[in-house]
Design an enzyme around this catalytic site. Structure first.
Site, PDB file in Angstrom:
ATOM      1  N   ASP A 180       0.537  -1.101  -0.109  1.00 60.34           N
ATOM      2  CA  ASP A 180      -0.010   0.109  -0.100  1.00 60.34           C
ATOM      3  C   ASP A 180       0.947   1.250   0.094  1.00 60.34           C
ATOM      4  O   ASP A 180       1.942   1.222  -0.533  1.00 60.34           O
ATOM      5  CB  ASP A 180      -0.930  -0.185   1.297  1.00 60.34           C
ATOM      6  N   ASN A 231     -14.597   0.002  -6.069  1.00 61.39           N
ATOM      7  CA  ASN A 231     -15.217   1.037  -5.674  1.00 61.39           C
ATOM      8  C   ASN A 231     -16.310   1.918  -6.589  1.00 61.39           C
ATOM      9  O   ASN A 231     -16.727   2.808  -6.159  1.00 61.39           O
ATOM     10  CB  ASN A 231     -14.563   1.827  -4.644  1.00 61.39           C
ATOM     11  N   SER A 279     -11.413  -1.532   0.026  1.00 59.20           N
ATOM     12  CA  SER A 279     -10.048  -1.667   0.653  1.00 59.20           C
ATOM     13  C   SER A 279     -10.353  -2.132   2.010  1.00 59.20           C
ATOM     14  O   SER A 279      -9.634  -3.030   2.465  1.00 59.20           O
ATOM     15  CB  SER A 279      -9.623  -0.223   0.599  1.00 59.20           C
TER      16      SER A 279
END
Length: 393
Positions: free
Chosen positions: A50, A178, A242
């Site tokens: 990340d 998303n 996430s």
């Protein structure tokens, strides 16, 4: 489209840090306190690929390994997570709740930060190198709350990298996306990657959660607490696949810590078999259902089966090579408490309503018995997301 797939959609500042646990609705629904008496994730290293992880936060202190910054090509500056996305994923996975902060689903797990930053979107091989670095350094679970558009030119590299991780015995979890659409993205669309969808507190599929035949599992992904972007000492709520991916990754760590002799294939198989659902599986909205570790840890359900057969790939008819057990974690974090979680929901294709097989979210909290699902899945995994749904925290 942005390569920022993991969305930390900040809704509003949470009340105060000293009562964050009371805002973590999903821990109660999943019977976390009871599960933590059985397992906490201790002994399992979860790689967070990340934006970096700030291990100085009270909830992560002593739990974060040095890691690597593949964005700059060196080991330093992992803690400089200006986006706070990676830090929030680490909190959701392994936060200890210290000083009234966020409690992760697997508070005993160790976090291995692999910072990719802008390299995720670039044409370089840093993202692939990051995954290989993670498995070579003891990560059994790899959390990728990032992603981007599917690109045929990168397919071969993705497949090689995922295959490398699977042969090392690791499990790779990635957000489905998303945008609320069915378009595939990387890495969630790569066969062998466990694509995760998001559910809201009512046990329904979040409107933003991407869907498709690649979906493997679903997990809570709405109103998940974390640290704000503007002030790391202030708490905010976030939405996104996430967060759902982080909780699913933590669930795997929780189960694996209770059964350290299992292979990744066996951990995944019991996760699929005990997933909550209501209707035919797999569903294009939640795959085999909602992660329910309490079914495994508290009820003893789920047949681990063949240690060398990946249940997702087998269901797809993809040949697999025997996977070796992941190497032992290079370091074990101080285990706070035990972790467990369990929720049961299934998305109905017509209304995207993920009803638990107990009848909805209220029964989620009660977490009664559930019908075990035979684990076989067609995985064309799509949509690895990490799109900012608003302001990142």
């Amino acid at each position: 489209m942005s390569a920022v797939v993991a969305t930390w959609t900040v809704a509003a500042p949470a009340a105060t840090a000293d009562d964050m646990r009371s805002h973590q609705w999903y821990l109660d629904a999943m019977k976390a306190d009871e599960m933590w008496k059985v397992a906490t994730g201790k002994g399992i290293t979860v790689a967070v690929i990340d934006t970096g992880v700030d291990g100085s936060l009270p909830e992560l202190r002593g739990k974060v390994l040095p890691g690597r910054n593949v964005d700059t090509g060196g080991p330093g500056r992992i803690v400089d997570d200006s986006d706070r996305h990676g830090t929030n994923m680490a909190l959701a996975i392994a936060g200890t709740g210290a000083d009234g902060g966020v409690k992760g689903i697997a508070p005993g797990a160790t976090i291995l930060p692999v910072k990719v930053g802008d390299a995720w979107q670039s044409g370089s091989k840093t993202k692939f190198d990051g995954i290989r670095y993670a498995v070579d350094n003891g990560a059994r679970v790899i959390n990728i709350s990032l992603g981007g558009d599917a690109n045929a030119e990168r397919t071969a590299e993705w497949r090689e990298t995922v295959d490398y991780a699977l042969k090392k015995g690791a499990l790779i979890f990635a957000g489905s996306g998303n945008e609320g659409i069915g378009d595939p993205m990387y890495p969630a669309s790569i066969p062998g990657v466990i694509a995760v969808g998001a559910l809201d507190p009512n046990g329904k599929v979040a409107k933003f959660s991407n869907y498709g035949s690649h979906l493997a599992l679903a997990a809570p992904g709405v109103k998940i607490p974390g640290r704000c972007l503007t002030d790391k000492n202030e708490d905010c709520f976030g939405d996104g696949t996430s967060q759902a991916t982080a909780i699913a990754s933590g669930t795997a760590a929780l189960i694996w810590s209770a059964h350290p002799d299992w292979t990744g294939n066996q951990v995944l198989r019991v996760m699929m078999e005990t997933a909550g659902h209501d209707g035919p599986v797999p569903s294009k909205y939640i795959g085999y259902g909602t992660v329910r570790p309490a079914q495994v840890l508290l009820e003893g359900k789920g047949n681990p089966g063949d240690p060398d057969v990946n249940p997702l790939l087998a269901a797809r008819g993809v040949s697999t090579t025997p996977t070796s057990k992941a190497s032992e974690p290079s370091q074990t974090s101080p285990s706070p408490e035990n972790t467990g979680a369990s929720g049961s929901d299934q998305a109905k294709d017509n209304g995207r309503a993920a009803e638990s097989d107990e009848g909805g979210f209220p029964l989620w909290a009660i977490a009664a018995s559930a019908v075990a699902v035979v684990a076989v899945i067609g995985l064309v995994v799509a949509a690895g997301v990490r799109r900012r749904a608003s302001t990142d925290a």
